[in-house]
Design an enzyme around this catalytic site. Sequence first.
Site, mmCIF file in Angstrom:
data_model
loop_
_atom_site.group_PDB
_atom_site.id
_atom_site.type_symbol
_atom_site.label_atom_id
_atom_site.label_comp_id
_atom_site.label_asym_id
_atom_site.label_seq_id
_atom_site.Cartn_x
_atom_site.Cartn_y
_atom_site.Cartn_z
ATOM 1 N N CYS A 180 -0.195 22.588 20.700
ATOM 2 C CA CYS A 180 0.317 21.394 20.942
ATOM 3 C C CYS A 180 0.572 20.412 19.858
ATOM 4 O O CYS A 180 -0.649 20.475 19.134
ATOM 5 C CB CYS A 180 -0.650 20.877 22.235
ATOM 6 N N HIS A 230 0.396 18.287 30.707
ATOM 7 C CA HIS A 230 0.529 16.917 30.043
ATOM 8 C C HIS A 230 0.472 15.786 31.186
ATOM 9 O O HIS A 230 -0.182 14.810 31.126
ATOM 10 C CB HIS A 230 1.268 16.613 29.157
ATOM 11 N N HIS A 254 3.122 23.696 30.514
ATOM 12 C CA HIS A 254 2.357 23.155 29.481
ATOM 13 C C HIS A 254 2.818 21.746 29.749
ATOM 14 O O HIS A 254 1.652 20.847 29.643
ATOM 15 C CB HIS A 254 2.726 23.624 28.086
ATOM 16 N N GLU A 255 4.035 21.336 29.655
ATOM 17 C CA GLU A 255 4.483 19.716 29.575
ATOM 18 C C GLU A 255 3.792 19.262 31.024
ATOM 19 O O GLU A 255 3.546 18.042 31.143
ATOM 20 C CB GLU A 255 5.741 19.438 29.688
#
Length: 136
Positions: A85, A130, A126-127
Site C-alpha cells: 500500500c 481502507h 483492499h480499497e
Amino acid sequence: MIREICKDKTFLAQKAAPATAADLGVAQDLMETLIAHKDGCVGMAANMIGVNKRIIAFENDGEYMVMFNPVIVKQSGAYETDEGCLSLIGTRKTKRHKVIKVQWQNEKFQTRLKTFTGWTAEIIQHEIDHCEGILI
C-alpha cells in the site's frame, strides 16, 4: 489536484463517513492522485489523500473507475495473498475473495451493482478495507 499520500495510521484507521454529491471534487482529486502514482499503485481510497469519505478509485482493465459508498454484498473463493500500500511500508498477508459483488453509487449517485473477479476484485477489497479503517 494531486494530493499528498497520507501515512498517518491513526487517521487511516478511522471508518470513513458516507460520501455525498458535495464530495465530487474529492473524487476528482483521488483520481488525479491515483493516475500520478500509476507506476506503483492500482487503487486508492479517499483517506489515502487525507479525506475521511467512503470513495475509492481504481484501475479496471485499463480504465479508471470511481465508486462512492461501495459495499461488498456477496463474496466467494477465499484465498491468502500479500499486499502492499502507498500509505504503509512493506507488504502484509491478507485474506481476499476471487469473486465479489459490489453495490455502489456512481458520480450521479445512482446505485449500481456489479460482480468483479480476479485482480480487480482484489483491488476493490483492499480499497474498501481502507474505507472501513482496516489497515492491512
